[in-house]
Design a protein around this motif. Structure first.
Motif, PDB file in Angstrom:
ATOM      1  N   TYR A 195      -0.369  40.320  23.111  1.00  0.00           N
ATOM      2  CA  TYR A 195      -0.519  39.450  21.953  1.00  0.00           C
ATOM      3  C   TYR A 195      -1.754  39.904  21.184  1.00  0.00           C
ATOM      4  CZ  TYR A 195      -1.289  35.401  19.017  1.00  0.00           C
ATOM      5  OH  TYR A 195      -1.490  34.583  17.929  1.00  0.00           O
ATOM      6  N   VAL A 196      -1.577  40.308  19.921  1.00  0.00           N
ATOM      7  CA  VAL A 196      -2.685  40.812  19.109  1.00  0.00           C
ATOM      8  C   VAL A 196      -3.067  39.853  17.990  1.00  0.00           C
ATOM      9  CG1 VAL A 196      -2.252  43.230  19.693  1.00  0.00           C
ATOM     10  CG2 VAL A 196      -1.115  42.224  17.706  1.00  0.00           C
ATOM     11  N   ARG A 252      -2.218  45.293  11.262  1.00  0.00           N
ATOM     12  CA  ARG A 252      -3.114  46.436  11.433  1.00  0.00           C
ATOM     13  C   ARG A 252      -2.771  47.215  12.703  1.00  0.00           C
ATOM     14  NH1 ARG A 252      -6.978  47.507  14.501  1.00  0.00           N
ATOM     15  NH2 ARG A 252      -7.277  45.383  15.259  1.00  0.00           N
ATOM     16  N   GLU A 253      -2.551  46.495  13.798  1.00  0.00           N
ATOM     17  CA  GLU A 253      -2.270  47.150  15.068  1.00  0.00           C
ATOM     18  C   GLU A 253      -0.906  47.846  15.063  1.00  0.00           C
ATOM     19  OE1 GLU A 253      -3.513  48.393  18.830  1.00  0.00           O
ATOM     20  OE2 GLU A 253      -4.636  47.394  17.229  1.00  0.00           O
ATOM     21  N   ALA A 254       0.114  47.204  14.478  1.00  0.00           N
ATOM     22  CA  ALA A 254       1.445  47.820  14.392  1.00  0.00           C
ATOM     23  C   ALA A 254       1.386  49.112  13.581  1.00  0.00           C
ATOM     24  CB  ALA A 254       2.442  46.840  13.767  1.00  0.00           C
ATOM     25  N   ARG A 255       0.648  49.086  12.480  1.00  0.00           N
ATOM     26  CA  ARG A 255       0.504  50.291  11.653  1.00  0.00           C
ATOM     27  C   ARG A 255      -0.249  51.385  12.414  1.00  0.00           C
ATOM     28  NH1 ARG A 255       1.677  51.041   6.810  1.00  0.00           N
ATOM     29  NH2 ARG A 255       1.705  48.843   6.235  1.00  0.00           N
ATOM     30  N   ALA A 256      -1.304  51.016  13.144  1.00  0.00           N
ATOM     31  CA  ALA A 256      -2.073  52.004  13.916  1.00  0.00           C
ATOM     32  C   ALA A 256      -1.208  52.648  14.997  1.00  0.00           C
ATOM     33  CB  ALA A 256      -3.310  51.346  14.530  1.00  0.00           C
ATOM     34  N   ILE A 257      -0.389  51.861  15.662  1.00  0.00           N
ATOM     35  CA  ILE A 257       0.522  52.412  16.672  1.00  0.00           C
ATOM     36  C   ILE A 257       1.522  53.345  16.011  1.00  0.00           C
ATOM     37  CG2 ILE A 257       2.388  51.838  18.296  1.00  0.00           C
ATOM     38  CD1 ILE A 257       0.779  49.233  18.929  1.00  0.00           C
ATOM     39  N   HIS A 258       2.100  52.918  14.902  1.00  0.00           N
ATOM     40  CA  HIS A 258       3.090  53.730  14.176  1.00  0.00           C
ATOM     41  C   HIS A 258       2.486  55.056  13.713  1.00  0.00           C
ATOM     42  CE1 HIS A 258       6.622  54.543  11.740  1.00  0.00           C
ATOM     43  NE2 HIS A 258       5.827  54.759  10.701  1.00  0.00           N
ATOM     44  N   ASP A 259       1.236  55.006  13.258  1.00  0.00           N
ATOM     45  CA  ASP A 259       0.569  56.215  12.752  1.00  0.00           C
ATOM     46  C   ASP A 259      -0.016  57.082  13.856  1.00  0.00           C
ATOM     47  OD1 ASP A 259       1.196  55.335  10.212  1.00  0.00           O
ATOM     48  OD2 ASP A 259      -0.812  54.538   9.785  1.00  0.00           O
ATOM     49  N   GLY A 260       0.033  56.612  15.103  1.00  0.00           N
ATOM     50  CA  GLY A 260      -0.500  57.380  16.220  1.00  0.00           C
ATOM     51  C   GLY A 260      -1.998  57.195  16.427  1.00  0.00           C
ATOM     52  N   ALA A 278      -3.366  54.399  17.600  1.00  0.00           N
ATOM     53  CA  ALA A 278      -3.554  53.478  18.723  1.00  0.00           C
ATOM     54  C   ALA A 278      -2.484  53.800  19.760  1.00  0.00           C
ATOM     55  CB  ALA A 278      -3.430  52.025  18.259  1.00  0.00           C
ATOM     56  N   PRO A 279      -2.750  53.514  21.032  1.00  0.00           N
ATOM     57  CA  PRO A 279      -1.755  53.818  22.065  1.00  0.00           C
ATOM     58  C   PRO A 279      -0.460  53.035  21.849  1.00  0.00           C
ATOM     59  CG  PRO A 279      -3.636  52.614  22.988  1.00  0.00           C
ATOM     60  CD  PRO A 279      -3.945  52.887  21.560  1.00  0.00           C
ATOM     61  N   GLU A 280       0.652  53.719  22.086  1.00  0.00           N
ATOM     62  CA  GLU A 280       1.952  53.061  21.932  1.00  0.00           C
ATOM     63  C   GLU A 280       2.158  52.057  23.048  1.00  0.00           C
ATOM     64  OE1 GLU A 280       6.621  54.244  21.572  1.00  0.00           O
ATOM     65  OE2 GLU A 280       5.125  55.547  20.664  1.00  0.00           O
ATOM     66  N   ARG A 281       2.517  50.842  22.652  1.00  0.00           N
ATOM     67  CA  ARG A 281       2.770  49.763  23.604  1.00  0.00           C
ATOM     68  C   ARG A 281       3.461  48.638  22.857  1.00  0.00           C
ATOM     69  NH1 ARG A 281      -1.977  48.950  21.253  1.00  0.00           N
ATOM     70  NH2 ARG A 281      -2.977  46.906  21.221  1.00  0.00           N
TER      71      ARG A 281
END
Length: 140
Positions: A87-88, A94-102, A104-107
């Motif tokens: 839960y973010v 922001r976190e979803a975009r960071a994961i999508h862009d690589g 942030a770690p994928e989770r």
């Protein structure tokens, strides 16, 4: 502490504990109580039976009991998401975009986003979906 039987505008019924009657009124007035099944913040007290002492500790009793297969399916989905994802909160976009862009770690994550933030994520190809419930912190 006081326990109330509650119901939402869709007639989903559930129980919840509050510090006092005044605390319930304040939370309800500020729309901080939501249906445990559908997430609606249109919640009111339901007719309650007198409390009968049960030998099971209060923490062992469910606060919400699904009444139909659809409600049970939603409860199961909620439990799965809450136990297998991070839960973010308000940082979801922001976190979803960071994961999508690589960046942030994928989770698996879940959280809250404004409509304009969600729309922009979808337009940019970030895989997101709306959930049929509100975070637990908003349920009381």
């Amino acid at each position: 502490m006081i326990q109330y039987s509650l119901k939402c505008a869709s007639d989903h019924r559930f129980d919840s504990w509050f510090q006092s009657a005044d605390a319930f009124d304040k939370l309800r007035r500020n729309k901080l109580i939501s249906c445990a099944v559908c997430g609606s913040d249109s919640v009111e007290k339901a007719i309650m039976a007198p409390r009968v002492n049960n030998s099971a500790p209060a923490v062992d009793r469910a606060l919400s009991t699904a009444k139909s297969p659809a409600e049970q399916a939603l409860a199961d989905i909620r439990k799965h998401i809450e136990t297998t994802s991070d839960y973010v909160g308000q940082d979801f976009a922001r976190e979803a975009r960071a994961i999508h862009d690589g960046d942030a770690p994928e989770r698996p994550i879940w959280g809250e986003a404004r409509a304009d933030e969600a729309r922009k994520l979808i337009e940019d190809g970030v895989p997101v979906a709306a959930l049929p419930f509100l975070p637990t912190r908003k349920t009381n």
